[in-house]
Design a protein around this motif. Structure first.
Motif, PDB file in Angstrom:
ATOM      1  N   THR A 114       0.843  -1.191   0.000  1.00 50.57           N
ATOM      2  CA  THR A 114       0.000   0.000   0.000  1.00 50.57           C
ATOM      3  C   THR A 114       0.876   1.238   0.000  1.00 50.57           C
ATOM      4  N   LEU A 115       0.514   2.189  -0.847  1.00 52.23           N
ATOM      5  CA  LEU A 115       1.148   3.506  -0.895  1.00 52.23           C
ATOM      6  C   LEU A 115       0.123   4.529  -0.442  1.00 52.23           C
ATOM      7  N   LEU A 116       0.472   5.297   0.570  1.00 55.00           N
ATOM      8  CA  LEU A 116      -0.416   6.316   1.129  1.00 55.00           C
ATOM      9  C   LEU A 116       0.034   7.698   0.680  1.00 55.00           C
ATOM     10  N   LEU A 161      -1.502  -1.992   5.871  1.00 60.61           N
ATOM     11  CA  LEU A 161      -1.041  -0.649   6.186  1.00 60.61           C
ATOM     12  C   LEU A 161       0.130  -0.288   5.261  1.00 60.61           C
ATOM     13  N   PRO A 162       0.309   0.992   4.984  1.00 60.21           N
ATOM     14  CA  PRO A 162       1.260   1.391   3.941  1.00 60.21           C
ATOM     15  C   PRO A 162       2.721   1.094   4.270  1.00 60.21           C
ATOM     16  N   ARG A 163       3.438   0.758   3.199  1.00 66.03           N
ATOM     17  CA  ARG A 163       4.891   0.645   3.268  1.00 66.03           C
ATOM     18  C   ARG A 163       5.548   1.898   2.694  1.00 66.03           C
ATOM     19  N   ILE A 164       4.764   2.675   1.950  1.00 65.38           N
ATOM     20  CA  ILE A 164       5.262   3.905   1.336  1.00 65.38           C
ATOM     21  C   ILE A 164       4.280   5.022   1.667  1.00 65.38           C
ATOM     22  N   LEU A 165       4.786   6.181   2.049  1.00 70.28           N
ATOM     23  CA  LEU A 165       3.961   7.343   2.358  1.00 70.28           C
ATOM     24  C   LEU A 165       4.556   8.555   1.650  1.00 70.28           C
ATOM     25  N   ALA A 175       6.146   2.326   7.314  1.00 69.53           N
ATOM     26  CA  ALA A 175       6.148   3.064   6.051  1.00 69.53           C
ATOM     27  C   ALA A 175       7.385   3.942   5.938  1.00 69.53           C
ATOM     28  N   THR A 176       7.911   4.027   4.732  1.00 73.16           N
ATOM     29  CA  THR A 176       8.982   4.971   4.418  1.00 73.16           C
ATOM     30  C   THR A 176       8.352   6.245   3.880  1.00 73.16           C
ATOM     31  N   VAL A 177       8.672   7.379   4.493  1.00 78.32           N
ATOM     32  CA  VAL A 177       8.096   8.659   4.086  1.00 78.32           C
ATOM     33  C   VAL A 177       8.934   9.262   2.969  1.00 78.32           C
TER      34      VAL A 177
END
Length: 303
Positions: free
Chosen positions: A39-41, A65-69, A89-91
């Motif tokens: 998931t990308l948020l 839940l996101p891994r990328i934000l 998540a990585t921002v």
């Protein structure tokens, strides 16, 4: 469901927008892309409570839940909730977005000390980019594009070309008054041209309901109005506040946050004075003028 409750809009089988009515101060939009495994948020929320509601909304779709934000810009309504999604998540954000967010800190708490923001440690992008970045969520291509100085100096557009969807961040407001305090009037107009060139049929603005490309024309019409008003007032030697107080908003009076007019005039005046786009403004003066346009009080935080 009360109109003030956040809600999801399914834009494609793997894409959702997360809308927070009424889209006023500190009630931004977010969104996510998920193939069921990754998931990308796109953006978070202003308060701990609202970020947790966003987490739960993602879960209700069955998405992990996101891994990328991706943060579209530094403002706290879009970034304060970052902490609720890390370290999983990585921002990601533009180079300048990271710098701006670090410098701004908890400025929204200073503006609205009575708002319960909760536990919102500043969580900066761990990955930054300069011009463009392409991400992939399963088979969906996600293009992150820097439009130049516009709403802020470090904006990002999130474009899903195969889905015909674009998340604009605060380059576009639906039903609300544009806000260019930290950016550029001329740069915002250029950003709208870039957004049009993406040829997306579905537009998720930074605030307000999901819409279509007509929002670009509406935003440009308002910004052109500000430009003409600023040129007239500047030529007459009027202050931005004097110009704003005598302005006829016409159809723009129907937009939320009309007090932003004086802020936008301050930015337009700065550009007429030849200052570089995104140059810092005198925030105390700008805030005082906006309060004057709002009956003598800082506008209320809607979060």
């Amino acid at each position: 469901m009360p109109a003030t409750d956040p809600y999801l809009v399914r834009l494609a089988p793997d894409v959702h927008a997360y809308v927070q009515p009424d889209g006023g101060w500190c009630l931004n939009n977010a969104g996510f892309v998920s193939d069921g495994e990754t998931t990308l948020l796109i953006d978070t929320a202003a308060t701990e409570h609202r970020a947790l509601l966003l987490r739960e909304a993602i879960r209700t779709t069955g998405a992990p839940l996101p891994r990328i934000l991706v943060n579209t810009h530094f403002h706290g309504d879009h970034t304060y909730g970052n902490a609720q999604f890390v370290p999983e998540a990585t921002v990601i954000g533009h180079d300048t977005c990271r710098d701006e967010q670090s410098a701004a800190g908890h400025e929204l708490r200073l503006i609205w000390p009575e708002t319960d923001f909760g536990d919102i440690p500043i969580t900066l992008p761990a990955v930054t980019y300069h011009d463009r970045l392409t991400l992939h969520v399963g088979g969906t291509e996600v293009r992150v594009i820097h439009p130049g100085v516009a709403h802020t100096r470090g904006d990002s557009i999130v474009h899903l070309p195969e889905r015909g969807i674009v998340f604009t961040g605060d380059l576009a407001f639906q039903g609300g008054t544009p806000f260019i305090l930290a950016g550029s009037l001329n740069g915002s107009l250029r950003a709208l041209d870039l957004l049009r060139s993406l040829d997306a049929s579905v537009v998720v603005p930074g605030h307000g309901p999901v819409t279509d490309p007509s929002v670009f024309d509406a935003t440009e019409e308002y910004l052109r109005y500000v430009s003409e008003l600023a040129l007239e007032g500047h030529t007459k030697g009027l202050t931005p506040l004097e110009t704003a107080r005598t302005a006829d908003l016409g159809t723009f009076a129907a937009l939320r946050e009309s007090e932003r007019l004086v802020v936008n005039l301050h930015r337009a005046y700065a550009e007429l004075d030849g200052l570089p786009e995104g140059s810092p403004l005198a925030l105390v003066t700008v805030a005082t003028d906006m309060a004057a346009m709002n009956g003598g009080a800082i506008p209320a935080c809607h979060a």
